[in-house]
Design a protein around this motif. Structure first.
Motif, PDB file in Angstrom:
ATOM      1  N   TRP A 108       1.864  -9.842  -6.843  1.00  0.00           N
ATOM      2  CA  TRP A 108       1.845  -8.607  -6.176  1.00  0.00           C
ATOM      3  C   TRP A 108       0.718  -7.753  -6.510  1.00  0.00           C
ATOM      4  O   TRP A 108       0.248  -7.670  -7.814  1.00  0.00           O
ATOM      5  N   LEU A 109       0.027  -7.209  -5.407  1.00  0.00           N
ATOM      6  CA  LEU A 109      -0.715  -6.107  -5.592  1.00  0.00           C
ATOM      7  C   LEU A 109      -0.293  -5.007  -4.863  1.00  0.00           C
ATOM      8  O   LEU A 109       0.292  -5.104  -3.659  1.00  0.00           O
ATOM      9  N   ASN A 110      -0.658  -3.512  -5.199  1.00  0.00           N
ATOM     10  CA  ASN A 110      -0.351  -2.528  -4.421  1.00  0.00           C
ATOM     11  C   ASN A 110      -1.635  -1.462  -4.408  1.00  0.00           C
ATOM     12  O   ASN A 110      -1.777  -0.948  -5.420  1.00  0.00           O
TER      13      ASN A 110
ATOM     14  N   CYS B 108       0.857  -1.079   0.103  1.00  0.00           N
ATOM     15  CA  CYS B 108       0.003   0.150  -0.104  1.00  0.00           C
ATOM     16  C   CYS B 108       0.790   1.327  -0.114  1.00  0.00           C
ATOM     17  O   CYS B 108       1.826   1.239   0.752  1.00  0.00           O
ATOM     18  N   TRP B 109       0.686   2.200  -0.937  1.00  0.00           N
ATOM     19  CA  TRP B 109       1.447   3.465  -0.860  1.00  0.00           C
ATOM     20  C   TRP B 109       0.915   4.358   0.248  1.00  0.00           C
ATOM     21  O   TRP B 109      -0.135   4.569   0.620  1.00  0.00           O
TER      22      TRP B 109
ATOM     23  N   THR C 188      -5.783  -2.662   8.189  1.00  0.00           N
ATOM     24  CA  THR C 188      -5.889  -2.804   6.801  1.00  0.00           C
ATOM     25  C   THR C 188      -5.585  -4.377   6.450  1.00  0.00           C
ATOM     26  O   THR C 188      -5.973  -5.103   5.327  1.00  0.00           O
ATOM     27  N   GLY C 189      -4.661  -4.976   6.932  1.00  0.00           N
ATOM     28  CA  GLY C 189      -3.932  -6.372   6.701  1.00  0.00           C
ATOM     29  C   GLY C 189      -3.144  -6.253   5.737  1.00  0.00           C
ATOM     30  O   GLY C 189      -2.617  -7.428   5.195  1.00  0.00           O
ATOM     31  N   PHE C 190      -2.545  -5.098   5.193  1.00  0.00           N
ATOM     32  CA  PHE C 190      -1.541  -5.189   4.188  1.00  0.00           C
ATOM     33  C   PHE C 190      -0.014  -5.779   4.652  1.00  0.00           C
ATOM     34  O   PHE C 190       0.120  -5.694   5.973  1.00  0.00           O
ATOM     35  N   THR C 191       0.467  -6.342   3.655  1.00  0.00           N
ATOM     36  CA  THR C 191       1.892  -6.989   4.429  1.00  0.00           C
ATOM     37  C   THR C 191       3.014  -5.616   4.585  1.00  0.00           C
ATOM     38  O   THR C 191       3.851  -6.295   5.223  1.00  0.00           O
ATOM     39  N   GLY C 192       2.722  -4.855   3.799  1.00  0.00           N
ATOM     40  CA  GLY C 192       3.843  -3.616   4.263  1.00  0.00           C
ATOM     41  C   GLY C 192       3.425  -2.329   3.536  1.00  0.00           C
ATOM     42  O   GLY C 192       2.739  -2.378   2.473  1.00  0.00           O
ATOM     43  N   PRO C 193       3.856  -1.200   3.948  1.00  0.00           N
ATOM     44  CA  PRO C 193       3.714   0.047   3.291  1.00  0.00           C
ATOM     45  C   PRO C 193       4.698  -0.040   2.208  1.00  0.00           C
ATOM     46  O   PRO C 193       5.899  -0.589   2.155  1.00  0.00           O
ATOM     47  N   THR C 194       4.474   0.951   1.054  1.00  0.00           N
ATOM     48  CA  THR C 194       5.336   1.551   0.062  1.00  0.00           C
ATOM     49  C   THR C 194       5.433   2.851   0.378  1.00  0.00           C
ATOM     50  O   THR C 194       4.643   3.666  -0.138  1.00  0.00           O
ATOM     51  N   PHE C 195       6.644   3.301   0.617  1.00  0.00           N
ATOM     52  CA  PHE C 195       7.033   4.631   0.878  1.00  0.00           C
ATOM     53  C   PHE C 195       7.139   5.112  -0.554  1.00  0.00           C
ATOM     54  O   PHE C 195       8.172   4.923  -1.292  1.00  0.00           O
ATOM     55  N   TYR C 196       6.459   6.503  -0.796  1.00  0.00           N
ATOM     56  CA  TYR C 196       6.668   6.882  -2.074  1.00  0.00           C
ATOM     57  C   TYR C 196       7.222   8.512  -1.816  1.00  0.00           C
ATOM     58  O   TYR C 196       7.579   8.912  -3.176  1.00  0.00           O
TER      59      TYR C 196
END
Length: 496
Positions: free
Chosen positions: A288-290, A57-58, A85-93
């Motif tokens: 992969w999903l983001n 997730c961004w 959320t349950g996301f596996t991790g953040p994507t820092f942008y």
């Protein structure tokens, strides 16, 4: 905001061979004398087995030190909301491409970067210092072991100079940060197939990804979207399976972004449309999903202000999760139920089963109808609340990744298992909840042909592997039936 053009499918069937429009210019040779680490065959398999299915997730960054001049929203991430959320991790942008405060709460979390190396578009190759010493900061290096993917730049226009720039950054990252999968991202159709083939052959990414946000206010009254998504997924799947040279002697991982915002500031996708992003990606072999993106307001300098663009939080305000938060959490949870299987499987075939005239979208480009020569002989769907009608169904077949392709075949108790996925392609712009679009999916299997005696599924609601009870038999074909929500799918396993 990511932009989109129409997919240019004219070039799709062209080969990715050496003669397919590959720009013969070679990258510059006047770099410092540093050994270049050659890409490791099937590295994505090994790393995804290590890190697991990616549900990213961004997320913006706590960049107060930049005085609010970052050019993108900045805030203290709402930790209680993120936990939902349950996301596996953040994507820092955004700069500085890490939230140190995040890791105070989640020291063992996975994470990723977009717009690497410097939170901007691609502009130049690494400096001599960066080629030798890398580009990650001291804060980023503290959490290097859990850095799963690095996206260099984002949505740049194609030119060979950018391909050379990407290769140069990939060479640095592959040598110094060997556990992170490397990629660039485009919107669907932004780069032609010939462009993509050149990029893949020269830069050698581990992962190819794209974004396309299908659902808008100006679509038809009941736009479904599975057909359009299938065409894009098929193209990226085909490129991934071709490998670096287009000769299928290796293959890449692939995936897509998820529409995680109010599109055009007005359209909120329905649950079934959201679910299509997940289950179509998995059925086609993506890993992969983001989610684009975790919109906690639109304030700068750490101040959270209301925004109409947020889906997960009401007006983007912390502490006000919406039904989308519940939907996303459930989709993430269901995906992780099958994640340990999916990262150890490789896609082998994709097929399409048409619904009845009222609800079918028609066959996607390049996706063939179900072939009865496979062990899966028949598939049909019927809408539970409208039994005379049925929606489209998508079928994905898989093999266990062998050890020589950096697989983990010993994970499976029986080496003779066969795997496939079914996804209910029926979605709706009108009905909010996916369960209202449930289909009974009836399917017939020639078990002897599959060297099997029984059929299991991973129950999407519980995550438990369950043996399915046959509902009938005709000649050598044994019939089973399951119910799947709109836009939803399930993984099946045949066992001796």
């Amino acid at each position: 905001m990511k932009t989109h053009w129409m997919l240019l499918a004219v070039l799709f069937l062209l080969s990715c061979s050496d003669d397919n429009g590959l720009d013969k210019k070679e990258p510059g040779t006047d770099e410092p004398e540093i050994d270049v680490v050659e890409p490791e065959l099937y590295r994505a398999n090994r790393m995804l087995i290590k890190h697991g299915l990616q549900l990213q997730c961004w997320v913006a960054t706590d960049n107060y030190e930049l005085g609010g001049k970052a050019g993108q929203p900045a805030y203290n991430l709402s930790i209680p909301d993120w936990k939902l959320t349950g996301f596996t991790g953040p994507t820092f942008y955004g700069p500085p491409l890490i939230n140190t405060s995040y890791f105070e709460e989640f020291p063992d979390s996975q994470w990723a970067m977009a717009k690497a190396p410097h939170a901007d578009q691609l502009k130049k190759e690494p400096t001599d210092y960066e080629k030798k010493n890398g580009f990650l900061s001291e804060d980023q290096l503290k959490y290097l072991d859990n850095l799963t993917t690095i996206c260099f730049g984002d949505e740049e226009a194609y030119k060979f100079e950018n391909v050379k720039i990407l290769k140069a950054w990939y060479d640095v990252a592959r040598r110094l940060y060997p556990d992170a999968l490397l990629h660039n991202n485009q919107y669907a159709g932004q780069w032609s197939r010939a462009d993509m083939c050149t990029y893949i052959q020269v830069a050698k990414p581990d992962l190819i990804t794209y974004d396309w946000y299908y659902f808008h206010t100006w679509d038809s009254d009941n736009y479904i979207g599975a057909r359009d998504m299938a065409a894009h997924l098929y193209e990226y799947r085909d490129l991934a399976l071709g490998g670096w040279n287009g000769d299928k002697k290796d293959y890449l991982a692939f995936g897509q972004y998820t529409q995680g915002f109010v599109n055009e500031g007005t359209y909120k996708l329905t649950e079934s449309q959201l679910r299509l992003y997940y289950y179509m990606t998995w059925t086609f072999g993506g890993k992969w999903l983001n989610w684009f993106r975790f919109l906690q307001g639109d304030g700068y300098g750490g101040q959270t202000a209301p925004t109409d663009w947020s889906l997960l939080l009401e007006n983007g305000m912390p502490g006000q999760p919406t039904r989308y938060m519940d939907w996303v959490n459930q989709c993430n949870r269901e995906s992780l139920y099958i994640g340990d299987y999916l990262v150890r499987l490789k896609t082998t075939d994709i097929r399409y089963v048409a619904g009845t005239d009222k609800y079918t979208e028609g066959a996607p480009a390049y996706v063939s109808a179900l072939n009865p020569s496979s062990y899966l002989k028949k598939v049909s769907g019927r809408i539970v609340v409208e039994p005379e009608a049925g929606g489209d169904v998508y079928v994905g077949f898989f093999d266990v990744i062998p050890e020589e392709e950096q697989g983990d075949p010993n994970f499976f108790a029986n080496k003779g298992n066969a795997f496939f996925m079914l996804t209910n392609g029926y979605a709706s712009k009108v009905k909010e909840n996916a369960d209202a679009l449930t289909q009974k999916i009836n399917f017939g299997i020639d078990l002897p042909e599959a060297n099997a005696t029984q059929c299991f599924w991973i129950n999407p609601q519980t995550g438990k592997r369950e043996k399915l009870k046959a509902i009938g038999k005709e000649d050598n074909i044994t019939y089973f039936e399951v119910e799947l929500w709109g836009g939803s799918g399930a993984l099946f396993m045949l066992a001796p």
